[in-house]
Design an enzyme around this catalytic site. Structure first.
Site, PDB file in Angstrom:
ATOM      1  N   GLU A 225       5.975 -10.331  10.288  1.00 44.70           N
ATOM      2  CA  GLU A 225       6.829  -9.135  10.266  1.00 44.70           C
ATOM      3  C   GLU A 225       5.939  -8.006   9.797  1.00 44.70           C
ATOM      4  O   GLU A 225       5.463  -8.011   8.658  1.00 44.70           O
ATOM      5  CB  GLU A 225       8.019  -9.350   9.321  1.00 44.70           C
ATOM      6  CG  GLU A 225       9.129  -8.334   9.562  1.00 44.70           C
ATOM      7  CD  GLU A 225       9.230  -7.294   8.467  1.00 44.70           C
ATOM      8  OE1 GLU A 225       8.723  -6.170   8.692  1.00 44.70           O
ATOM      9  OE2 GLU A 225       9.778  -7.597   7.394  1.00 44.70           O
TER      10      GLU A 225
ATOM     11  N   CYS B 102       9.896  -1.344   5.272  1.00 41.18           N
ATOM     12  CA  CYS B 102       9.394  -1.604   6.647  1.00 41.18           C
ATOM     13  C   CYS B 102      10.338  -1.004   7.678  1.00 41.18           C
ATOM     14  O   CYS B 102       9.909  -0.381   8.632  1.00 41.18           O
ATOM     15  CB  CYS B 102       9.286  -3.102   6.936  1.00 41.18           C
ATOM     16  SG  CYS B 102       8.585  -4.056   5.624  1.00 41.18           S
TER      17      CYS B 102
END
Ligand code: ADP
Length: 443
Positions: free
Chosen positions: A204, A238
């Site tokens: 990720e 993020c």
């Protein structure tokens, strides 16, 4: 390095017994994990806020979400699938654990990020070595200490480093999978290093999430949510809102609303009540933020913030920048700082084309009063998640994935659980299977 070997060995030693437990038995352990986390939210949050800067109430919410993820995965099962049960054969597909999984996590959300990895890895029967970022090891070490009181020895092992063990862990022959969250550049190293021993990887990585406001939106109503996701944890998220695209008709009004909200955000020590935004976590990020502030000055008009806050700590004022365009580093790159560029657009089709050209594809959001119209835009965006009239709504039962340079693989949801397993086929002859004349070797 010795401790890393010891941790991997302990995880390997624990794997045989842990993987032999039933899903129900492992589920009981995970539920005990959830309870011990809930009982210790205050102390875990203390460590997270002290080392990471996230205001303490947000830290508590994050830890609550970790225990929810434990509860969700404790309730999941992957029953065997029978893909053929005929006279000639009976074919079962079952899911086995992989072995030792290494979780490598970044500094921004030690619990959220680990919640994407640990509960799923454990319920599937894997054991773990967890390596938090060198700048934020304390909250995760504390978590490991608590989990050790309810899990069998060696099932979860936490090691800390000075940002220098990631590579060795990725290359370690005793590890079968790397579940990594961090920057795209480090993710590329992980994938290369994992290749030698063909470890599974889930990555990720970075994102540069756009929010697209459509011309029927209500600027005043949406401004607080947009601001929240741009400035939450000082932009170190993020899937935070990294660039905002607004049509000409709403541009001035929305810019003014956002600037007013940004100016009112209470910035300070996350341990103090009422503080809404803390500092950047580390000097590297702080120095980058300063560069983005100078870009903002050259490439746009700063209408709120625009400066660092002098004194101890890496504090940056919540900043809103207007009259800025694609091509400026603040728009094209992931800033990971509380500096929001607001870009005016005239042509929606052209905007979608341009957004899809970004190397990133983590999340995006579309804001409109017309759901059908917003959905049609959402479906044209090449990224892992598109939210409509919200941003960054992530939950354990909702799969989470990045497109393009934002990631490889899926976390959360059943799709995420599958990634911690090895598919195995058991294929046996059915009652009337014959190795008769059809087999030329039969005699
Ligand atoms: P950041 O998220 O700080 O930009 P990274 O992506 O470099 O930075 O860091 C995320 C995690 O990856 C941290 O735990 C870090 O220690 C670890 N890490 C750093 N370099 C490597 C590497 N070459 N291989 C594996 N992990 C690494």
């Amino acid at each position: 390095m010795q401790q890393l070997d010891a941790a991997v060995n302990a995880a390997n030693d624990a794997f045989t017994a842990w993987s032999a437990l039933s899903w129900d038995e492992r589920s009981q352990y995970l539920l005990r994990g959830a309870v011990v986390i809930e009982q210790n939210i205050d102390s875990l949050a203390y460590w997270e806020t002290r080392e990471g800067g996230l205001p303490i109430e947000f830290a508590k919410a994050e830890i609550g979400a970790f225990s929810l993820a434990c509860r969700y995965f404790a309730g999941l099962r992957l029953p065997e699938e029978i893909v053929e049960d005929s006279a000639t054969r009976r074919v079962r597909v079952i899911r086995r654990p992989l072995g030792v999984v290494a979780a490598i996590t970044p500094w921004n959300f030690p619990f959220d990020v680990l919640s994407l990895k640990l509960p799923a890895a454990l319920i599937a029967g894997n054991t773990m070595v967890v390596k938090p970022a060198g700048t934020t090891p304390l909250a995760t070490l504390q978590l490991g200490r608590l989990l050790a009181t309810v899990l069998p020895p060696g099932v979860v092992n936490v090691i800390s480093d000075a940002n220098d063990l990631g590579e060795a862990l990725t290359q370690h022959p005793g590890v079968r999978k790397i579940s990594f969250t961090g920057s795209t550049a480090t993710g590329q190293c992980v994938m290369k290093n994992a290749a030698d021993s063909l470890k599974r990887v889930t990555l990720e990585l970075g994102g540069n999430d756009p929010a697209i406001v459509l011309d029927d939106a209500n600027a005043r109503e949406i401004a607080p949510d947009l601001a929240f996701w741009a400035f939450f944890h000082a932009g170190q998220v993020c899937v935070g809102l990294k660039r905002l695209y607004v049509p000409a008709a709403l541009y001035d009004e929305l810019c003014d609303e956002l600037a007013a909200i940004a100016r009112a955000i209470k910035v300070g020590n996350g341990m103090e009540a009422g503080v809404q935004m803390g500092p950047l976590q580390n000097r590297k990020q702080y120095e980058r933020a300063k560069l983005f502030l100078s870009d903002a000055e050259c490439d746009g008009t700063i209408i709120a913030g625009g400066n660092i806050i002098e004194g101890p700590g890496f504090f940056v004022q919540p900043t809103v920048v207007r009259d800025i365009e694609d091509g400026s580093p603040l728009v094209d790159e992931e800033q990971f700082a509380p500096i929001l560029p607001v870009v005016k657009y005239r042509d929606l089709d052209e905007l979608i084309r341009q957004i899809n050209q970004s190397p990133y594809g983590l999340g995006a959001s579309v804001w409109s009063r017309d759901l059908a119209r917003a959905t049609a835009v959402a479906e044209r965006l090449n990224c892992g998640t598109v939210w409509i009239n919200k941003h960054c709504d992530v939950a354990p039962h909702i799969p989470f994935a990045g497109a393009k340079s934002s990631g490889v693989g899926v976390e959360f949801g059943e799709a995420g659980l599958l990634e911690f397993t090895q598919l195995q086929v058991i294929n046996v002859p059915g009652p009337s299977a014959v190795s008769g004349p059809s087999n030329p070797f039969a005699h």
